[in-house]
Design an enzyme around this catalytic site. Structure first.
Site, PDB file in Angstrom:
ATOM      1  N   LYS A 186       0.824  -1.206   0.000  1.00 61.82           N
ATOM      2  CA  LYS A 186       0.000   0.000   0.000  1.00 61.82           C
ATOM      3  C   LYS A 186       0.869   1.272   0.000  1.00 61.82           C
ATOM      4  O   LYS A 186       2.065   1.216   0.291  1.00 61.82           O
ATOM      5  CB  LYS A 186      -0.935  -0.018   1.219  1.00 61.82           C
ATOM      6  CG  LYS A 186      -1.939  -1.185   1.208  1.00 61.82           C
ATOM      7  CD  LYS A 186      -2.818  -1.195  -0.033  1.00 61.82           C
ATOM      8  CE  LYS A 186      -4.094  -1.993   0.098  1.00 61.82           C
ATOM      9  NZ  LYS A 186      -3.960  -3.448   0.092  1.00 61.82           N
TER      10      LYS A 186
HETATM   11  C1  PLP Z   1      -5.277  -4.294   0.770  1.00 60.88           C
HETATM   12  C2  PLP Z   1      -6.735  -4.152   0.882  1.00 60.88           C
HETATM   13  C3  PLP Z   1      -7.444  -4.632   1.987  1.00 60.88           C
HETATM   14  C4  PLP Z   1      -6.853  -5.503   3.036  1.00 60.88           C
HETATM   15  O1  PLP Z   1      -5.729  -5.059   3.645  1.00 60.88           O
HETATM   16  P1  PLP Z   1      -4.692  -6.070   4.327  1.00 60.88           P
HETATM   17  O2  PLP Z   1      -3.889  -5.126   5.157  1.00 60.88           O
HETATM   18  O3  PLP Z   1      -3.869  -6.685   3.231  1.00 60.88           O
HETATM   19  O4  PLP Z   1      -5.455  -7.046   5.116  1.00 60.88           O
HETATM   20  C5  PLP Z   1      -8.806  -4.383   2.064  1.00 60.88           C
HETATM   21  N1  PLP Z   1      -9.439  -3.704   1.105  1.00 60.88           N
HETATM   22  C6  PLP Z   1      -8.792  -3.242   0.014  1.00 60.88           C
HETATM   23  C7  PLP Z   1      -9.557  -2.475  -1.014  1.00 60.88           C
HETATM   24  C8  PLP Z   1      -7.427  -3.474  -0.143  1.00 60.88           C
HETATM   25  O5  PLP Z   1      -6.820  -3.046  -1.241  1.00 60.88           O
END
Ligand code: PLP
Length: 399
Positions: A186
């Site tokens: 992210k």
């Molecule tokens: C990455 C993501 C998540 C989940 O996040 P994690 O930290 O990997 O559990 C949830 N929703 C969206 C839209 C994402 O891109």
């Protein structure tokens, strides 16, 4: 998008602060910690950055969505409306609470179509979750009005759109509860981590207790704390929070880089007849984490996607043919392949998905290509990439 591309001395310093005293846990051990409270500091930085009263850090974005829904009282028998195009975390987080995911069509914003949401509301509907996919957002005014009218909890999953805004307000801060992920890929990373943000004090206190075994966090003797209700462990560690603390201070730097790279690519392909872009609602500004465009039809889109792969244009996704982000290939969900028994309500709702057609979603996702924007590209690399993209698209559309 990935903040890890620019990992460096700032992150190292924050992590070393934690290693110096060895308190890896975010709660307690006051005497040993030498004043270092990385999770608390990160919560206060996030609360400033997003202009919200309350922030609860948790162990992942998936946990953030579950904790947000649990904090607002969503559970067994409740239906949660979510889009057909999202990361699998959306339905995982809903199912974990024993609630029922109800999938509805997206529109040209690449998330919830307000008309489809309204049509899916039943007496069991408790919440609507918009997922701000690929750096942009849904029609938040329309969705918010529907939630108010039907007395539903409005949740924003802004995991992929940190830094974007709507009517001048940060994405994540607009609905009743907002969720972020700080996983490794992210824009802001903690390695693993997530956050729930809200202006509702009750939701916040629920999230605070629920994510730490129901602890009330009163006083400074953890063993003597009471547990007003059941909880789980979705805590973030100090090491992860330390990385995020350095990263969040760089958010505006990261968004500016994304915007610069995005703009070069967009300007290059915008001139090609047949290329159009995802709609950004009026008053919205993307986070520029992804460049999303549409081609005339599914066949053209597959051709362009193949051409990108063959010519080294990486980080571009045709989600229609991908297993993670679009309902079409979520066989494990449709077949309710669970390790443990699911409630009959959930099984029934999932079996409906086996036959259900999402033609409007297919229309948009079938023609969409989503290119992740990296932070570490040099300007020369971005221009080279732009030229390759233009050639691939033109060749594919003319063949
Ligand atoms: C990455 C993501 C998540 C989940 O996040 P994690 O930290 O990997 O559990 C949830 N929703 C969206 C839209 C994402 O891109």
């Amino acid at each position: 998008m990935p903040g890890f591309e620019l990992f460096g001395d700032l992150e190292r310093k924050e992590v070393n602060d934690v290693l110096d005293n060895g308190v890896l846990m975010r709660y307690g051990f006051d005497g040993m910690r030498n004043g270092h409270w990385k999770a608390k500091e990160l919560e206060s930085e996030l609360s400033k950055a997003f202009g919200v009263n309350h922030v609860q850090l948790v162990s992942s974005g998936t946990a953030a969505v579950s904790v947000a829904l649990a904090s607002a009282g969503v559970g067994a028998g409740d239906e949660v409306i979510m889009p057909t195009f999202t990361f699998v975390a959306s339905f995982e987080a809903i199912l974990m609470l024993g609630a029922t995911p109800v999938l509805v069509d997206i529109d040209d914003t690449l998330t919830l179509d307000p008309k489809a949401v309204e049509a899916a509301i039943t007496p069991k509907t408790k919440a609507v979750m918009v997922v701000q996919m690929c750096g942009s957002m849904g029609d938040l005014n329309a969705l918010s009005a529907i939630c108010k009218k039907h007395n539903l909890i409005f949740v924003e999953d802004a995991c992929q759109a940190i830094g974007g805004t709507y009517d001048g307000k940060p994405l994540g801060s607009i609905a009743d509860l907002g969720c972020f992920s700080f996983d490794f890929v992210k824009t802001i990373t903690c390695g693993e981590g997530g956050a729930v943000i809200t202006n509702n004090k009750d939701y916040y206190l629920n999230a605070d207790h629920y994510s730490d075994h129901g602890h009330d966090h009163v006083g400074n003797d953890r063993g003597a704390e009471t547990h007003p209700f059941l909880g789980y462990n979705f805590r973030i560690s100090e090491l992860n929070a330390a990385v995020g603390l350095a990263q969040v201070r760089r958010l505006s730097e990261f968004i500016a880089l994304q915007k610069k790279n995005y703009t070069i690519l967009r300007d290059a392909i915008a001139r090609i007849p047949g290329v159009t872009f995802r709609r950004v609602p009026k008053g919205g500004e993307e986070s520029y984490a992804f460049l999303n465009f549409f081609l005339p039809d599914l066949i053209d889109t597959r051709k362009v996607s193949e051409a990108f792969k063959a010519n080294g244009v990486d980080t571009c996704f045709h989600y229609f043919d991908n297993n993670w982000h679009y309902v079409r290939k979520w066989e494990h969900l449709k077949e309710a392949k669970s390790l443990y028994p699911l409630s009959s309500e959930i099984q029934e709702a999932l079996s409906v998905l086996q036959k259900k057609k999402f033609e409007q979603s297919d229309h948009y996702i079938g023609r969409n290509i989503s290119c992740l924007i990296k932070l570490s590209w040099t300007e020369e690399e971005v221009h080279e990439r732009a030229a390759k993209m233009v050639k691939c698209i033109k060749d594919a559309l003319n063949s």
